[in-house]
Design a protein around this motif. Sequence first.
Motif, PDB file in Angstrom:
ATOM      1  N   THR A 160       1.047  -1.285  -0.126  1.00 46.13           N
ATOM      2  CA  THR A 160       0.231  -0.203   0.448  1.00 46.13           C
ATOM      3  C   THR A 160       0.707   0.899  -0.690  1.00 46.13           C
ATOM      4  O   THR A 160       1.479   1.207   0.949  1.00 46.13           O
ATOM      5  CB  THR A 160      -0.730   0.132   2.037  1.00 46.13           C
ATOM      6  OG1 THR A 160      -1.700  -0.961   1.493  1.00 46.13           O
ATOM      7  CG2 THR A 160      -1.665   1.080   0.989  1.00 46.13           C
ATOM      8  N   PRO A 177      -5.265   3.085   3.876  1.00 41.76           N
ATOM      9  CA  PRO A 177      -5.959   2.031   3.812  1.00 41.76           C
ATOM     10  C   PRO A 177      -6.963   0.769   3.577  1.00 41.76           C
ATOM     11  O   PRO A 177      -7.583   0.970   5.090  1.00 41.76           O
ATOM     12  CB  PRO A 177      -4.298   1.158   3.737  1.00 41.76           C
ATOM     13  CG  PRO A 177      -4.159   1.403   5.365  1.00 41.76           C
ATOM     14  CD  PRO A 177      -4.634   2.656   5.389  1.00 41.76           C
ATOM     15  N   THR A 187      -2.805   2.292  -8.266  1.00 43.49           N
ATOM     16  CA  THR A 187      -3.264   2.564  -6.722  1.00 43.49           C
ATOM     17  C   THR A 187      -4.478   3.452  -7.365  1.00 43.49           C
ATOM     18  O   THR A 187      -4.562   3.930  -7.804  1.00 43.49           O
ATOM     19  CB  THR A 187      -2.787   2.898  -5.974  1.00 43.49           C
ATOM     20  OG1 THR A 187      -3.234   2.900  -4.429  1.00 43.49           O
ATOM     21  CG2 THR A 187      -2.118   4.281  -6.130  1.00 43.49           C
ATOM     22  N   THR A 242      -5.974   2.351  -2.080  1.00 43.41           N
ATOM     23  CA  THR A 242      -5.514   0.784  -1.959  1.00 43.41           C
ATOM     24  C   THR A 242      -4.587   0.062  -2.418  1.00 43.41           C
ATOM     25  O   THR A 242      -4.033   1.052  -2.017  1.00 43.41           O
ATOM     26  CB  THR A 242      -7.124   0.495  -3.739  1.00 43.41           C
ATOM     27  OG1 THR A 242      -6.054   0.846  -4.930  1.00 43.41           O
ATOM     28  CG2 THR A 242      -8.509   0.917  -4.012  1.00 43.41           C
ATOM     29  N   ASN A 243      -4.481  -1.048  -2.096  1.00 47.96           N
ATOM     30  CA  ASN A 243      -3.642  -1.550  -3.174  1.00 47.96           C
ATOM     31  C   ASN A 243      -3.189  -1.297  -3.705  1.00 47.96           C
ATOM     32  O   ASN A 243      -3.034  -0.811  -4.865  1.00 47.96           O
ATOM     33  CB  ASN A 243      -2.414  -3.135  -2.153  1.00 47.96           C
ATOM     34  CG  ASN A 243      -3.537  -3.111  -0.370  1.00 47.96           C
ATOM     35  OD1 ASN A 243      -2.923  -2.487   0.387  1.00 47.96           O
ATOM     36  ND2 ASN A 243      -3.684  -4.675  -0.547  1.00 47.96           N
ATOM     37  N   THR A 258      -8.827  -1.949  -8.189  1.00 49.86           N
ATOM     38  CA  THR A 258      -8.106  -0.581  -7.522  1.00 49.86           C
ATOM     39  C   THR A 258      -9.405   0.196  -7.477  1.00 49.86           C
ATOM     40  O   THR A 258      -8.447   2.286  -7.388  1.00 49.86           O
ATOM     41  CB  THR A 258      -6.860   0.220  -7.851  1.00 49.86           C
ATOM     42  OG1 THR A 258      -6.724   0.200  -9.388  1.00 49.86           O
ATOM     43  CG2 THR A 258      -5.822  -1.286  -7.812  1.00 49.86           C
TER      44      THR A 258
END
Length: 234
Positions: A140, A155, A174, A220-221, A229
Motif C-alpha cells: 500500500t 488503506p 492504485t 487501495t493496494n 483498484t
Amino acid sequence: MRSRLAARSARLVLAAAAVTALAATTTACNNDDTADAGSSATPSAAASAGSGGSDSSSSDSPSTSGSSTSGSNSHDSTDKSDSGDDSKSGSGDGGKSGYGQSCGTNDLDFTVTSESQAGGYYLVTAKAKSGITCYLDVNTPSVSFGSGADGVASPVGQGGEDPIKLTGSAVAYTGISPKTTKSNAGKQFENVIIAISDNDPNPAELKLPDTANVDKPIVTNWSTNRAETVPVIV
C-alpha cells in the motif's frame, strides 16, 4: 825467489777463488731469501685478495637477492590492489541506478487520471523510469492531501499481490478516493502527495486533474489489474 813469487801467486788465486765462491754463495742465499720472502708474501696477499673478493661477493649477492624479492613483493601488492579496485568497480550498478532493488518513489514516474466509478476517484499509474528495474515490495502506498493528519488516506486492503516488478512498460495501479463521507464538509486540494512507504525520503507531489474535496480519504493496494483498484468501503 821465483818459488816465493809462485807461492804468493797461488795464494792470491786461491783467495780470489774463495771470494768468488763466497760471493756466489751469498748471492744464492740472497736469492733464496728473496724467493722465500716472495713465496711467503704471495700466499698472504692471495688470501687477502681472496678474502676481499669473497666479502664483496657476499655483500653484493644478498643485496641483489633482496632487491629482487622486494620488487616481486611490490609487484604482487600492486596487482592485488588493482584487483581490489577492479572488484570494487565491478560491484557497481552498471549505470542503472536502482537496478534489481526495491522501488523508491524517485525510481518511478506517476500519472493521475480522474475516474467516475464508485462516486469518483483518482487512478494513479506507476511506471519505472527509463533504465530502472525495481520491485514494489510494500503493498500500500502512503498517500495524503496536505500535511495535516486529517488528509492522510486510510488503506482499504483492496488489490495487492506479491512484489510487483516494474521495468520497461510494466505498470502498477492504485486507487484514491478523496471523500468517503456524505456530508458537505471537506477541504479543497489541487495536489496529492504519494510515496512508496511512510518513511520514503522522496515523496512525490502530483498535480490532480481537478480540484479535490477531501474528507476521510482512502487508498487501495498496488495491483497490476486496474479493476482491483476501484476504492470502496466494505
